[in-house]
Motif scaffolding. Sequence first.
Motif, PDB file in Angstrom:
ATOM      1  N   MET A 304      51.087  33.142  61.563  1.00 32.44           N
ATOM      2  CA  MET A 304      51.387  32.567  62.878  1.00 32.44           C
ATOM      3  C   MET A 304      50.699  31.217  63.079  1.00 32.44           C
ATOM      4  SD  MET A 304      53.438  34.708  64.302  1.00 32.44           S
ATOM      5  CE  MET A 304      53.541  35.345  65.931  1.00 32.44           C
ATOM      6  N   LYS A 305      49.603  31.002  62.385  1.00 28.02           N
ATOM      7  CA  LYS A 305      48.896  29.728  62.519  1.00 28.02           C
ATOM      8  C   LYS A 305      49.702  28.563  61.957  1.00 28.02           C
ATOM      9  CE  LYS A 305      44.293  31.823  62.294  1.00 28.02           C
ATOM     10  NZ  LYS A 305      43.048  31.978  61.495  1.00 28.02           N
ATOM     11  N   LEU A 306      50.604  28.865  61.036  1.00 30.69           N
ATOM     12  CA  LEU A 306      51.402  27.812  60.397  1.00 30.69           C
ATOM     13  C   LEU A 306      52.647  27.448  61.191  1.00 30.69           C
ATOM     14  CD1 LEU A 306      51.242  29.206  56.740  1.00 30.69           C
ATOM     15  CD2 LEU A 306      49.747  27.494  57.788  1.00 30.69           C
ATOM     16  N   LEU A 307      52.990  28.276  62.197  1.00 30.39           N
ATOM     17  CA  LEU A 307      54.206  28.040  62.958  1.00 30.39           C
ATOM     18  C   LEU A 307      53.977  27.007  64.051  1.00 30.39           C
ATOM     19  CD1 LEU A 307      55.476  31.719  63.357  1.00 30.39           C
ATOM     20  CD2 LEU A 307      56.090  30.053  61.604  1.00 30.39           C
ATOM     21  N   ARG A 308      55.055  26.317  64.393  1.00 31.58           N
ATOM     22  CA  ARG A 308      54.980  25.305  65.442  1.00 31.58           C
ATOM     23  C   ARG A 308      54.748  25.960  66.799  1.00 31.58           C
ATOM     24  NH1 ARG A 308      60.009  21.453  65.628  1.00 31.58           N
ATOM     25  NH2 ARG A 308      59.126  20.965  63.577  1.00 31.58           N
ATOM     26  N   LYS A 309      53.855  25.382  67.579  1.00 27.84           N
ATOM     27  CA  LYS A 309      53.517  25.928  68.889  1.00 27.84           C
ATOM     28  C   LYS A 309      54.661  25.655  69.857  1.00 27.84           C
ATOM     29  CE  LYS A 309      49.629  26.132  72.096  1.00 27.84           C
ATOM     30  NZ  LYS A 309      48.320  25.533  72.480  1.00 27.84           N
ATOM     31  N   ARG A 310      55.162  26.706  70.529  1.00 26.06           N
ATOM     32  CA  ARG A 310      56.296  26.555  71.435  1.00 26.06           C
ATOM     33  C   ARG A 310      55.871  26.435  72.895  1.00 26.06           C
ATOM     34  NH1 ARG A 310      59.415  30.568  72.078  1.00 26.06           N
ATOM     35  NH2 ARG A 310      58.095  32.189  71.150  1.00 26.06           N
ATOM     36  N   SER A 311      54.670  26.896  73.212  1.00 24.13           N
ATOM     37  CA  SER A 311      54.184  26.841  74.592  1.00 24.13           C
ATOM     38  C   SER A 311      52.849  26.101  74.635  1.00 24.13           C
ATOM     39  CB  SER A 311      54.020  28.252  75.149  1.00 24.13           C
ATOM     40  OG  SER A 311      53.350  28.236  76.390  1.00 24.13           O
ATOM     41  N   LYS A 312      52.620  25.401  75.735  1.00 24.73           N
ATOM     42  CA  LYS A 312      51.359  24.666  75.898  1.00 24.73           C
ATOM     43  C   LYS A 312      50.223  25.584  76.306  1.00 24.73           C
ATOM     44  CE  LYS A 312      53.670  20.373  77.264  1.00 24.73           C
ATOM     45  NZ  LYS A 312      53.850  19.370  78.339  1.00 24.73           N
ATOM     46  N   VAL A 313      50.562  26.738  76.859  1.00 21.73           N
ATOM     47  CA  VAL A 313      49.519  27.612  77.418  1.00 21.73           C
ATOM     48  C   VAL A 313      49.376  28.941  76.686  1.00 21.73           C
ATOM     49  CG1 VAL A 313      49.729  26.607  79.719  1.00 21.73           C
ATOM     50  CG2 VAL A 313      51.137  28.578  79.116  1.00 21.73           C
ATOM     51  N   TRP A 314      50.255  29.230  75.727  1.00 21.09           N
ATOM     52  CA  TRP A 314      50.212  30.546  75.068  1.00 21.09           C
ATOM     53  C   TRP A 314      50.401  30.407  73.571  1.00 21.09           C
ATOM     54  CZ3 TRP A 314      48.925  35.445  76.140  1.00 21.09           C
ATOM     55  CH2 TRP A 314      49.377  36.453  75.279  1.00 21.09           C
ATOM     56  N   ARG A 315      49.516  31.080  72.833  1.00 21.75           N
ATOM     57  CA  ARG A 315      49.680  31.183  71.387  1.00 21.75           C
ATOM     58  C   ARG A 315      49.994  32.638  71.054  1.00 21.75           C
ATOM     59  NH1 ARG A 315      48.983  28.558  66.740  1.00 21.75           N
ATOM     60  NH2 ARG A 315      48.311  26.649  67.788  1.00 21.75           N
ATOM     61  N   PRO A 316      51.043  32.906  70.263  1.00 22.08           N
ATOM     62  CA  PRO A 316      51.442  34.284  69.965  1.00 22.08           C
ATOM     63  C   PRO A 316      50.302  35.118  69.399  1.00 22.08           C
ATOM     64  CG  PRO A 316      53.128  32.758  69.233  1.00 22.08           C
ATOM     65  CD  PRO A 316      51.963  31.920  69.663  1.00 22.08           C
ATOM     66  N   LYS A 317      50.249  36.365  69.844  1.00 25.38           N
ATOM     67  CA  LYS A 317      49.190  37.288  69.418  1.00 25.38           C
ATOM     68  C   LYS A 317      49.767  38.340  68.477  1.00 25.38           C
ATOM     69  CE  LYS A 317      46.099  35.647  72.451  1.00 25.38           C
ATOM     70  NZ  LYS A 317      46.877  34.538  72.992  1.00 25.38           N
ATOM     71  N   VAL A 318      48.893  38.901  67.636  1.00 23.33           N
ATOM     72  CA  VAL A 318      49.261  39.997  66.732  1.00 23.33           C
ATOM     73  C   VAL A 318      48.298  41.149  66.993  1.00 23.33           C
ATOM     74  CG1 VAL A 318      49.661  40.699  64.350  1.00 23.33           C
ATOM     75  CG2 VAL A 318      49.984  38.309  64.999  1.00 23.33           C
ATOM     76  N   MET A 319      48.849  42.330  67.287  1.00 30.51           N
ATOM     77  CA  MET A 319      47.980  43.471  67.586  1.00 30.51           C
ATOM     78  C   MET A 319      48.522  44.765  66.994  1.00 30.51           C
ATOM     79  SD  MET A 319      48.700  43.633  71.683  1.00 30.51           S
ATOM     80  CE  MET A 319      47.394  44.816  71.916  1.00 30.51           C
ATOM     81  N   ARG A 320      47.639  45.752  66.861  1.00 28.24           N
ATOM     82  CA  ARG A 320      48.019  47.059  66.313  1.00 28.24           C
ATOM     83  C   ARG A 320      48.164  48.049  67.459  1.00 28.24           C
ATOM     84  NH1 ARG A 320      43.417  46.096  63.538  1.00 28.24           N
ATOM     85  NH2 ARG A 320      42.461  47.999  64.403  1.00 28.24           N
ATOM     86  N   ILE A 321      49.189  48.890  67.374  1.00 32.31           N
ATOM     87  CA  ILE A 321      49.399  49.926  68.392  1.00 32.31           C
ATOM     88  C   ILE A 321      49.869  51.206  67.702  1.00 32.31           C
ATOM     89  CG2 ILE A 321      49.996  48.293  70.231  1.00 32.31           C
ATOM     90  CD1 ILE A 321      52.965  49.138  69.755  1.00 32.31           C
ATOM     91  N   SER A 322      49.825  52.292  68.455  1.00 28.11           N
ATOM     92  CA  SER A 322      50.388  53.560  67.982  1.00 28.11           C
ATOM     93  C   SER A 322      51.132  54.201  69.141  1.00 28.11           C
ATOM     94  CB  SER A 322      49.280  54.496  67.471  1.00 28.11           C
ATOM     95  OG  SER A 322      49.826  55.768  67.182  1.00 28.11           O
ATOM     96  N   ALA A 323      52.440  54.200  69.052  1.00 33.15           N
ATOM     97  CA  ALA A 323      53.246  54.817  70.103  1.00 33.15           C
ATOM     98  C   ALA A 323      53.093  56.337  70.083  1.00 33.15           C
ATOM     99  CB  ALA A 323      54.708  54.438  69.932  1.00 33.15           C
ATOM    100  N   LYS A 324      52.703  56.883  68.930  1.00 34.57           N
ATOM    101  CA  LYS A 324      52.546  58.335  68.797  1.00 34.57           C
ATOM    102  C   LYS A 324      51.319  58.827  69.558  1.00 34.57           C
ATOM    103  CE  LYS A 324      52.088  61.947  65.272  1.00 34.57           C
ATOM    104  NZ  LYS A 324      51.987  62.211  63.808  1.00 34.57           N
ATOM    105  N   THR A 325      50.194  58.121  69.406  1.00 33.53           N
ATOM    106  CA  THR A 325      48.946  58.528  70.065  1.00 33.53           C
ATOM    107  C   THR A 325      48.708  57.783  71.379  1.00 33.53           C
ATOM    108  OG1 THR A 325      47.625  56.852  68.885  1.00 33.53           O
ATOM    109  CG2 THR A 325      47.944  58.988  67.801  1.00 33.53           C
TER     110      THR A 325
END
Length: 412
Positions: A304-325
């Motif tokens: 994601m660091k290599l991608l062009r920034k689309r918003s001036k106020v937000w940088r995309p986040k990456v997170m882990r989740i578990s819909a099961k638990t």
Amino acid sequence: MKIPSLLLRFPHCYFSRRTYFTNFNFASRADFLRVESLTPAHLDRIKWMWSSNGLRRELCQQVAPDQQIEGLSDREQRLVDRLYHGLIQGHRACLAEAITLVESTQSRKKKIAQFLLQKVLSYHREQEKLNQGKPLAFRVGLSGPPGAGKSTFIECFGKMLTERKYKVSVLAVDPSSSTSGGSLLGDKTRMTELSRDMNAYIRPSPTRGTLGGVTRTTNEAILLCEGGGYNVVLVETVGVGQSEFAVADMVDMFILLLPPAGGDELQGIKRGIIEMADLVAINKADGDLVVPARRIQAEYVSAMKLLRKRSKVWRPKVMRISAKTGEGISDMWDKMTEFRDLMLTSGELIAKRRKQQKVWMWNLIQENMLEHFRSHLAVKDKIPLLEEKVLSGVLSPGLAADLLLKAFKDGL
């Protein structure tokens, strides 16, 4: 002579020497007396102005939406009124019937649907003004490869929101078979708990061959859900690829949901959809898959660091989740609300919605133009003949297309 604003607001009145407005409630007796005091000359002047086509068009724009419906039968008018009033009162049956009407391809029903949408849009604008110009609902697009756990996530996520007193609408889009044209529409079957929740509404719809992972009328369905009082609208789309992010042109936030053990994810998923994502969630991060989920998260954070920034106020986040638990679901909602608040404060969210309306207008124009082209008398009979010549190799596809376009142009 200055014409009272009351007459300009209600141009369909019956004028006579003594003018009666039996269909309208005056705000005060003074309003009635101003109309009552008009001379016959004044009334003749008003009737002459009303007969002018230019003024007629101008005044029609000032009439309330429920008085603008022309060309509908009494039965159709009653249908529109019933669906509209039921919709804004939060009746799910009316919402379901309204979406079915909007999805119809029958020309007459499409016309009725546009009248209904116009009324809902007017109501929507009024409610936004009362909300200080802020959007009434948070629109979220969700996409991911098959097996990523989208339906399980929506059930867990939706239940959490309804417990927090939100009203959640889910528009689940299923791909139509290119062979039979049918769809399973099985997403609602998977969401057993959420489908029974009175603060949730789930609507599966087939794509009917529409590219982009959404149906032709998804945008209108979002508007109807917001009119029905749903303040979180989730749009679940099918597949992952270059053509599967049309949903990004109709939502406020686009989320990419990924499984942790699907091989080399950076090779398997097209770059285009990663660029559109505002949040990447690695699902199924539980049990033996915690370690692969961490590895995939690290890979995506670097990518994601290599991608062009689309918003001036937000940088995309990456997170882990578990819909099961349920692990990470609450934190994910916190990130989503942070995104919404930042985009609202900066004004980017409102600008994005306005741009989306323009994009979707042109998408509908392109689709309707193709339909109009196929049914036009100048080319309707020639299409099978030229298709046969292309199949037999007598004509190249490019030349056949040029001949059809020339015939269409000459027939206009």
